[in-house]
Design an enzyme around this catalytic site. Sequence first.
Site, mmCIF file in Angstrom:
data_model
loop_
_atom_site.group_PDB
_atom_site.id
_atom_site.type_symbol
_atom_site.label_atom_id
_atom_site.label_comp_id
_atom_site.label_asym_id
_atom_site.label_seq_id
_atom_site.Cartn_x
_atom_site.Cartn_y
_atom_site.Cartn_z
ATOM 1 N N PHE A 10 1.005 -1.297 0.104
ATOM 2 C CA PHE A 10 0.187 0.000 0.130
ATOM 3 C C PHE A 10 0.986 1.139 -0.022
ATOM 4 O O PHE A 10 0.993 2.263 -0.794
ATOM 5 C CB PHE A 10 -1.306 -0.616 1.296
ATOM 6 C CG PHE A 10 -1.270 1.234 1.838
ATOM 7 C CD1 PHE A 10 -2.216 1.974 1.067
ATOM 8 C CD2 PHE A 10 -1.200 1.552 3.272
ATOM 9 C CE1 PHE A 10 -3.079 3.197 1.394
ATOM 10 C CE2 PHE A 10 -1.602 2.297 2.977
ATOM 11 C CZ PHE A 10 -2.437 3.470 2.235
ATOM 12 N N LEU A 39 10.657 -0.536 4.379
ATOM 13 C CA LEU A 39 9.340 -0.302 4.520
ATOM 14 C C LEU A 39 8.803 -2.069 4.144
ATOM 15 O O LEU A 39 7.321 -2.202 4.554
ATOM 16 C CB LEU A 39 8.367 0.376 2.960
ATOM 17 C CG LEU A 39 8.178 1.794 3.652
ATOM 18 C CD1 LEU A 39 9.136 2.259 3.480
ATOM 19 C CD2 LEU A 39 6.978 2.110 2.266
ATOM 20 N N TYR A 90 5.089 -8.325 15.997
ATOM 21 C CA TYR A 90 5.165 -6.296 15.206
ATOM 22 C C TYR A 90 5.586 -5.346 16.283
ATOM 23 O O TYR A 90 6.761 -4.909 15.714
ATOM 24 C CB TYR A 90 3.711 -6.433 14.841
ATOM 25 C CG TYR A 90 3.643 -5.276 13.574
ATOM 26 C CD1 TYR A 90 4.219 -5.568 12.538
ATOM 27 C CD2 TYR A 90 2.821 -3.619 14.028
ATOM 28 C CE1 TYR A 90 4.171 -3.858 11.730
ATOM 29 C CE2 TYR A 90 3.265 -2.534 13.633
ATOM 30 C CZ TYR A 90 3.472 -2.715 11.880
ATOM 31 O OH TYR A 90 3.316 -1.333 11.328
HETATM 32 P P1 NAD Z 1 1.521 -3.864 2.690
HETATM 33 O O1 NAD Z 1 1.650 -5.177 3.793
HETATM 34 O O2 NAD Z 1 0.798 -2.687 2.932
HETATM 35 O O3 NAD Z 1 2.995 -3.317 2.346
HETATM 36 C C1 NAD Z 1 3.708 -4.369 3.368
HETATM 37 C C2 NAD Z 1 4.450 -5.046 2.178
HETATM 38 O O4 NAD Z 1 5.716 -5.947 1.802
HETATM 39 C C3 NAD Z 1 3.818 -5.794 0.853
HETATM 40 O O5 NAD Z 1 4.531 -5.766 -0.843
HETATM 41 C C4 NAD Z 1 4.769 -6.877 1.167
HETATM 42 O O6 NAD Z 1 4.612 -7.872 0.252
HETATM 43 C C5 NAD Z 1 5.856 -6.369 1.579
HETATM 44 N N1 NAD Z 1 7.082 -7.707 2.265
HETATM 45 C C6 NAD Z 1 6.289 -8.240 3.439
HETATM 46 N N2 NAD Z 1 7.738 -8.566 4.010
HETATM 47 C C7 NAD Z 1 8.196 -9.039 2.385
HETATM 48 C C8 NAD Z 1 9.166 -9.641 2.920
HETATM 49 N N3 NAD Z 1 10.278 -10.671 3.900
HETATM 50 N N4 NAD Z 1 10.416 -9.153 2.074
HETATM 51 C C9 NAD Z 1 10.338 -8.418 1.177
HETATM 52 N N5 NAD Z 1 9.028 -8.061 1.310
HETATM 53 C C10 NAD Z 1 7.775 -8.352 2.015
HETATM 54 O O7 NAD Z 1 1.293 -2.211 3.880
HETATM 55 P P2 NAD Z 1 2.084 -1.022 4.021
HETATM 56 O O8 NAD Z 1 0.777 -0.413 4.584
HETATM 57 O O9 NAD Z 1 1.884 -0.403 3.046
HETATM 58 O O10 NAD Z 1 2.952 -0.649 5.226
HETATM 59 C C11 NAD Z 1 4.200 -0.507 4.665
HETATM 60 C C12 NAD Z 1 5.671 -0.077 5.708
HETATM 61 O O11 NAD Z 1 4.930 1.007 6.823
HETATM 62 C C13 NAD Z 1 5.293 -1.361 6.687
HETATM 63 O O12 NAD Z 1 6.703 -1.864 7.372
HETATM 64 C C14 NAD Z 1 4.781 -0.758 7.903
HETATM 65 O O13 NAD Z 1 4.770 -1.347 9.426
HETATM 66 C C15 NAD Z 1 4.846 0.863 8.030
HETATM 67 N N6 NAD Z 1 3.644 1.155 8.670
HETATM 68 C C16 NAD Z 1 2.463 1.498 8.054
HETATM 69 C C17 NAD Z 1 1.377 1.825 8.395
HETATM 70 C C18 NAD Z 1 -0.220 2.016 7.763
HETATM 71 O O14 NAD Z 1 -1.126 3.268 8.582
HETATM 72 N N7 NAD Z 1 -0.143 1.888 6.594
HETATM 73 C C19 NAD Z 1 0.762 2.748 10.097
HETATM 74 C C20 NAD Z 1 2.658 2.159 10.268
HETATM 75 C C21 NAD Z 1 3.429 1.516 10.320
#
Ligand code: NAD
Length: 337
Positions: A17, A77, A149
């Site tokens: 995302f 990310l 997490y």
């Molecule tokens: P998401 O799940 O849409 O994206 C995470 C991406 O990481 C996915 O494309 C997934 O396939 C990839 N991924 C997972 N494990 C992996 C691995 N071992 N190797 C390679 N790729 C891997 O989530 P998001 O909302 O886009 O979050 C992105 C980042 O931002 C994350 O690190 C998350 O912890 C952080 N974050 C997001 C939010 C939010 O509200 N969206 C809030 C706090 C932190």
Amino acid sequence: MKDLVIKRILVTGGAGFLGSHLCERLVAQGHDVLCADNFYTGSRRNVAHLLDNPNFELLRHDVTFPLYVEVDEIYNLACPASPIHYQHDPVQTTKTSVHGAINMLGLAKRLGAKLLQASTSEVYGDALRHPQTEDYWGHVNPIGPRSCYDEGKRCAETLCMDYRRQHGLDVRVARIFNTYGPRMHPRDGRVISNFVMQALANEALTVYGDGSQTRCFCYVDDLIDGLIRMMNLPTPVDMPVNLGNPHEISMADTARRVIGLARSESALRFEPLPVDDPCRRCPSIARAQALLGWSPSTPLDAGLMATIAWFRRLRAAAESHMFAMSDATARTAHHQD
Ligand code: NAD
Ligand code: UDP
Ligand code: UDP
């Protein structure tokens, strides 16, 4: 484009995302972007519109394994972010945060590259101090279902700070608060995607607990702007920085807001509160304002309207696909008669 320095930038988790929006923005700015993702929760579809761009490259890669590439900057990310996704395989979640951070920091160290780590408001756990400032150490259950997490991300922060102290790396830690918008996974269980999908289907919105728990929702475009500003700041950023929208709202009010904006006929259905669900969450963004000159500008209603419109198109596309499928099945059946 005056004064633009073209950089080679690695975005891990770039097919997710937030990652897909970040890749899109960096490519639009003229940079060379390498997106590395194992598609655990993200998908090729999220970056399909970038695949023909010569400045964009997609690599299937799991960050728990070493990666040898040549880049100037790394946005790390990669990590599932929704509770149902990160709790599905909790051991892998911790490995992704910890081994992933070690590998990306090792890569940054070899290259002398800048690294921005996507951390989270979950490092504050079920916070006892409001709003949460970056000097608050948090209130995290280290052995509960969310700890894979929370503790994984806390350890990744530790690694970032130690690579900076021990190896002089330029590492920046962004503590991201709840962010929403187009390309959220429709079934990732997060509150905005759930509520919007339920409202559009005129199904009851599932409010957990009594709905009095609060969150602050940041629209994705604002968040991406904050991440890029943080990476681009010419001086090192030694301390974590909260990025989020400080407008606090309860989940019951959020549900009513979504119903109203979607012109839905849905009711609310109250369900049990998940274990260790934080009661209140709200960022202090004073540091982001002072350091980056950043604060979010998208009001909740405007962001929700854009999100609802996107989910509406997603549903329409899924329905027309199903219609085409059933039409094809009917034609095949007819030919077999
Ligand atoms: P998401 O799940 O849409 O994206 C995470 C991406 O990481 C996915 O494309 C997934 O396939 C990839 N991924 C997972 N494990 C992996 C691995 N071992 N190797 C390679 N790729 C891997 O989530 P998001 O909302 O886009 O979050 C992105 C980042 O931002 C994350 O690190 C998350 O912890 C952080 N974050 C997001 C939010 C939010 O509200 N969206 C809030 C706090 C932190
Ligand atoms: N690493 C990587 N790409 C590189 C350099 C390192 O993926 O270009 C990984 C490698 O797995 C290594 C880890 O980063 O184990 C940590 O690297 P560091 O140099 O800190 O420590 P090392 O384990 O090599 O002693
Ligand atoms: N939530 C809810 N209904 C849902 C999904 C979530 O009431 O269908 C609540 C959840 O209990 C939490 C808040 O909404 O209090 C935010 O949940 P989310 O999973 O989006 O993010 P996080 O808990 O990680 O902040």
